[in-house]
Scaffold this active site. Structure first.
Site, PDB file in Angstrom:
ATOM      1  N   GLU A 122      51.821 -22.956  49.690  1.00 17.30           N
ATOM      2  CA  GLU A 122      50.743 -22.862  50.664  1.00 17.30           C
ATOM      3  C   GLU A 122      50.611 -24.190  51.397  1.00 17.30           C
ATOM      4  O   GLU A 122      50.721 -25.254  50.784  1.00 17.30           O
ATOM      5  CB  GLU A 122      49.389 -22.564  49.995  1.00 17.30           C
ATOM      6  CG  GLU A 122      49.268 -21.228  49.323  1.00 17.30           C
ATOM      7  CD  GLU A 122      47.884 -21.044  48.719  1.00 17.30           C
ATOM      8  OE1 GLU A 122      46.894 -21.556  49.293  1.00 17.30           O
ATOM      9  OE2 GLU A 122      47.796 -20.401  47.668  1.00 17.30           O
ATOM     10  N   GLU A 135      48.246 -21.610  41.739  1.00 16.30           N
ATOM     11  CA  GLU A 135      47.540 -22.854  41.398  1.00 16.30           C
ATOM     12  C   GLU A 135      47.101 -22.825  39.933  1.00 16.30           C
ATOM     13  O   GLU A 135      45.989 -23.183  39.579  1.00 16.30           O
ATOM     14  CB  GLU A 135      46.338 -23.070  42.327  1.00 16.30           C
ATOM     15  CG  GLU A 135      46.738 -23.331  43.768  1.00 16.30           C
ATOM     16  CD  GLU A 135      45.594 -23.820  44.638  1.00 16.30           C
ATOM     17  OE1 GLU A 135      44.429 -23.595  44.263  1.00 16.30           O
ATOM     18  OE2 GLU A 135      45.862 -24.430  45.695  1.00 16.30           O
TER      19      GLU A 135
END
Length: 291
Positions: A260, A121
């Protein structure tokens, strides 16, 4: 539907489950997190992988004890690079060479590395501007030791979109659009996918008035219509919004891996529950089995 172009999915549980192509034991992988108590040993985890026929694992950062345990297992490995290491890896090829020589080379021939993922991220984020050069340096370092087939990529998440609804309006925020142009140009050049994190849970929990639980957990009947496309799954709509953003920067040929996804079992009542988590995860797997 653009979601059909997805090649792999990492489902976040207590571990991480990955689905590749139609569901079978050949396409399921699991990552166990290192943040916790009373974790099983790497040897026991690898033994469980073998017992269950699990063939793919995702690590967020190098872990020598896990990598040692993986030697000879032929489990496909996605190995992450810590966010805080990106600036150094982008600055010099020597740093990238050292990272590869420390974290990959000792396991060459024994561990089945498939992807090296630069950061988690990290786009958007303070380190985003270092991603493309770091990817190039790591790829060159891998090539220098004869590992030419490993794909080098990075991680993007939904906060980098200025708009995601309707999906066709998907577009990157102004602060990441230039970074994403550079990143996707490199991924297109090397044939590597972009890893993205997609959580319908967060969209639902932040706006339960307008987003129905059934839509967020693959159970909706009435579709959400966007032009010629219709969606009964929030997951699909979120993924297509990323593809729409990619098309707007002339990167429509870059494929995606879902780094994810999942649903928490506790911590935010009434939106989190074991039942909701089970429903989401089961239906996600079934959806990809049908693809």
């Amino acid at each position: 539907m653009a979601s059909l172009r997805i090649k792999s999915i990492f489902l976040t549980l207590a571990l991480i489950l990955t689905v590749q192509r139609p569901l079978s034991t050949e396409g399921i992988g699991v990552n166990f997190g290192r943040n916790g108590d009373n974790l099983p040993s790497p040897q026991n985890v690898v033994g469980l992988y073998n017992k269950c026929g699990i063939k793919l694992l995702k690590l967020f950062e190098p872990s020598p004890d896990i990598l040692e345990a993986l030697k000879g297992s032929n489990i496909q490995v996605s190995l992450g690079v810590r966010n805080q290491d990106l600036q150094s890896l982008a600055s010099t090829k020597e740093a990238a060479n050292q990272w590869v020589n420390t974290n990959v080379a000792p396991y060459k021939g024994g561990v089945n590395f498939q992807w090296i993922v630069l950061g988690n991220e990290i786009i958007p984020g303070a380190q985003a501007s270092f991603v493309t050069q770091a990817m190039q340096n790591i790829k060159d370092a891998l090539t220098s030791i004869g590992l030419t087939d490993i794909k080098v990529t990075t991680s993007f998440y939904m906060q980098g979109l200025a708009s995601s609804y309707p999906p066709s309006a998907g577009a990157f925020t102004n602060d990441v659009v230039n970074v994403m142009k550079d990143v996707t140009a490199y991924l297109h050049q090397t044939g590597a996918p972009l890893m993205v994190n997609v959580y319908p849970y967060f969209a639902y929990a932040s706006n339960p008035k307008d987003i129905k639980l059934e839509y967020a957990t693959f159970q909706a009947v009435a579709p959400v219509v966007d032009g010629e496309l219709s969606y009964t799954k929030l997951f699909d709509a979120m993924v297509d919004s990323i593809y729409a953003a990619l098309e707007k920067i002339d990167a429509k040929d870059v494929s995606l891996i879902i780094g994810e996804t999942g649903w928490p079992a506790a911590g935010n009542d009434p939106y989190t529950s074991k039942e909701n988590a089970k429903t989401y995860n089961t239906n996600l797997i079934q959806t990809f089995a049908e693809w």
